[in-house]
Design an enzyme around this catalytic site. Sequence first.
Site, PDB file in Angstrom:
ATOM      1  CG  ASP A  49      -1.833   1.095   1.120  1.00  0.00           C
ATOM      2  OD1 ASP A  49      -2.858   1.071   0.482  1.00  0.00           O
ATOM      3  OD2 ASP A  49      -1.457   2.258   1.897  1.00  0.00           O
ATOM      4  CE1 TYR A  54       0.570   7.636   2.533  1.00  0.00           C
ATOM      5  CE2 TYR A  54       0.976   5.471   2.099  1.00  0.00           C
ATOM      6  CZ  TYR A  54       0.052   6.394   2.438  1.00  0.00           C
ATOM      7  OH  TYR A  54      -0.944   6.087   3.164  1.00  0.00           O
ATOM      8  CG  HIS A 110      -4.661   9.889   0.200  1.00  0.00           C
ATOM      9  ND1 HIS A 110      -3.430   9.736   0.163  1.00  0.00           N
ATOM     10  CD2 HIS A 110      -4.980   9.466   1.415  1.00  0.00           C
ATOM     11  CE1 HIS A 110      -2.788   9.243   1.141  1.00  0.00           C
ATOM     12  NE2 HIS A 110      -3.537   8.842   1.975  1.00  0.00           N
TER      13      HIS A 110
HETATM   14  P1  NAP Z   1       0.193   1.184  11.815  1.00  0.00           P
HETATM   15  O1  NAP Z   1       0.425   0.134  10.711  1.00  0.00           O
HETATM   16  O2  NAP Z   1      -0.885   0.716  12.738  1.00  0.00           O
HETATM   17  O3  NAP Z   1       1.352   1.301  12.930  1.00  0.00           O
HETATM   18  C1  NAP Z   1       2.693   1.525  12.480  1.00  0.00           C
HETATM   19  C2  NAP Z   1       3.352   1.710  13.616  1.00  0.00           C
HETATM   20  O4  NAP Z   1       3.230   0.872  14.737  1.00  0.00           O
HETATM   21  C3  NAP Z   1       4.965   2.158  13.596  1.00  0.00           C
HETATM   22  O5  NAP Z   1       5.295   3.133  14.448  1.00  0.00           O
HETATM   23  C4  NAP Z   1       5.613   0.957  13.774  1.00  0.00           C
HETATM   24  O6  NAP Z   1       6.707   1.200  14.132  1.00  0.00           O
HETATM   25  C5  NAP Z   1       4.814   0.420  14.807  1.00  0.00           C
HETATM   26  N1  NAP Z   1       4.715  -1.193  14.649  1.00  0.00           N
HETATM   27  C6  NAP Z   1       4.463  -1.931  13.492  1.00  0.00           C
HETATM   28  N2  NAP Z   1       4.340  -3.063  13.919  1.00  0.00           N
HETATM   29  C7  NAP Z   1       4.359  -3.201  15.386  1.00  0.00           C
HETATM   30  C8  NAP Z   1       4.298  -4.369  16.196  1.00  0.00           C
HETATM   31  N3  NAP Z   1       4.268  -5.811  15.728  1.00  0.00           N
HETATM   32  N4  NAP Z   1       4.359  -4.055  17.419  1.00  0.00           N
HETATM   33  C9  NAP Z   1       4.448  -3.007  17.914  1.00  0.00           C
HETATM   34  N5  NAP Z   1       4.500  -1.753  17.106  1.00  0.00           N
HETATM   35  C10 NAP Z   1       4.549  -2.130  15.721  1.00  0.00           C
HETATM   36  O7  NAP Z   1      -0.223   2.523  11.288  1.00  0.00           O
HETATM   37  P2  NAP Z   1       0.011   3.288   9.862  1.00  0.00           P
HETATM   38  O8  NAP Z   1       1.276   3.144   9.382  1.00  0.00           O
HETATM   39  O9  NAP Z   1      -0.660   4.560  10.270  1.00  0.00           O
HETATM   40  O10 NAP Z   1      -1.242   2.472   8.925  1.00  0.00           O
HETATM   41  C11 NAP Z   1      -0.902   1.521   8.058  1.00  0.00           C
HETATM   42  C12 NAP Z   1      -0.778   1.784   6.768  1.00  0.00           C
HETATM   43  O11 NAP Z   1      -2.087   2.300   6.349  1.00  0.00           O
HETATM   44  C13 NAP Z   1       0.054   3.011   6.453  1.00  0.00           C
HETATM   45  O12 NAP Z   1       1.283   2.611   6.389  1.00  0.00           O
HETATM   46  C14 NAP Z   1      -0.366   3.512   5.027  1.00  0.00           C
HETATM   47  O13 NAP Z   1      -0.011   2.462   4.157  1.00  0.00           O
HETATM   48  C15 NAP Z   1      -1.834   3.267   4.986  1.00  0.00           C
HETATM   49  N6  NAP Z   1      -2.606   4.572   5.725  1.00  0.00           N
HETATM   50  C16 NAP Z   1      -3.545   5.230   4.907  1.00  0.00           C
HETATM   51  C17 NAP Z   1      -4.065   6.170   5.298  1.00  0.00           C
HETATM   52  C18 NAP Z   1      -5.093   7.010   4.682  1.00  0.00           C
HETATM   53  O14 NAP Z   1      -5.462   7.916   4.613  1.00  0.00           O
HETATM   54  N7  NAP Z   1      -5.560   6.174   3.492  1.00  0.00           N
HETATM   55  C19 NAP Z   1      -3.726   6.955   6.604  1.00  0.00           C
HETATM   56  C20 NAP Z   1      -2.728   6.478   7.574  1.00  0.00           C
HETATM   57  C21 NAP Z   1      -2.338   5.018   6.915  1.00  0.00           C
HETATM   58  P3  NAP Z   1       8.321   0.396  13.553  1.00  0.00           P
HETATM   59  O15 NAP Z   1       8.083   0.946  12.160  1.00  0.00           O
HETATM   60  O16 NAP Z   1       9.240   0.967  14.373  1.00  0.00           O
HETATM   61  O17 NAP Z   1       7.964  -0.917  13.698  1.00  0.00           O
END
Ligand code: NAP
Length: 261
Positions: A49, A54, A110
């Site tokens: 994704d 990004y 988005h």
């Molecule tokens: P997330 O995946 O819920 O959380 C990522 C955070 O959690 C990072 O700080 C990561 O740190 C940590 N983490 C990852 N695996 C872990 C584990 N097993 N245990 C503890 N901590 C962990 O949040 P997100 O990145 O906001 O959401 C996921 C994806 O959704 C994004 O990357 C993006 O592709 C998409 N997204 C879309 C939108 C939209 O508006 N459409 C908005 C936000 C996100 P480390 O990297 O240090 O492990």
Amino acid sequence: MAQTREIPTVRLGDRALMPVVGFGTWRLSGREAYEAVRAALDLGYRHIDTATMYGNEAEIGRAVRDSGLDRGEVFITTKLPQGNAGREAETIERSLRELGTDCVDLWLVHWPPGPGALVRTWRELLAARDRGLARTVGVSNHSIAQIDEITRATGEAPAVNQIPWSPPRHSASLLDRHRERGIVVEGYSPLKGTDLDDPVLAEIAERHGVTPAQVVLRWHLLHDIVVIPKSARPDRIAANFDLFGFALDEEEMAQIDAMAG
Ligand code: NAP
């Protein structure tokens, strides 16, 4: 060499199969993005994704090419920035160039553009799909009212709505409203949106010999919500994909559902 493993998929109409676990890439850039995506693909992820916003499409394209996988084996999503409404064709063509592909698997709006532009933007995504630039199209951060407006105007509902989801945000009725419309819910920020130290999660995780993060991700999947966790750390990238060796029973699901505020 990348390992092969069957990942469950969800059907997006008759156009594509989307693996229910993908790799999120927000806040990954440059070498870190390239290495994280290579690690994810080596571990078996087949769904990445990204978004124009990004700034990592080029690294992702390179990681997919260098993985040795065929392009057709990896499901790639990118997204139209809100500020690029009105410049849709130019935006997708640039994304495709950066990603080094002829077609993405899913192109999302988005964030909803201003009220006057909602339907016009959606028509442009459908046109790009019909030109073969995206296999499927959908939206992100759209309300049910916005989805109904674009569906009424065009006769075509988005395949997916990518929205924030996590136990504290759980809403069975919002899930039902997507389901009634045939729209797949893709949850973002599943881990960031959760207190991973919550004792309910800790107890369930201990019972199954997994981590609270794995419990949270498995809970999404059992609600038929596609997950796209992000991590820059290989150990977490691996753990976040290792979700099919345990299941949660009805009582555990209900306990996690009850974390909704
Ligand atoms: P997330 O995946 O819920 O959380 C990522 C955070 O959690 C990072 O700080 C990561 O740190 C940590 N983490 C990852 N695996 C872990 C584990 N097993 N245990 C503890 N901590 C962990 O949040 P997100 O990145 O906001 O959401 C996921 C994806 O959704 C994004 O990357 C993006 O592709 C998409 N997204 C879309 C939108 C939209 O508006 N459409 C908005 C936000 C996100 P480390 O990297 O240090 O492990």
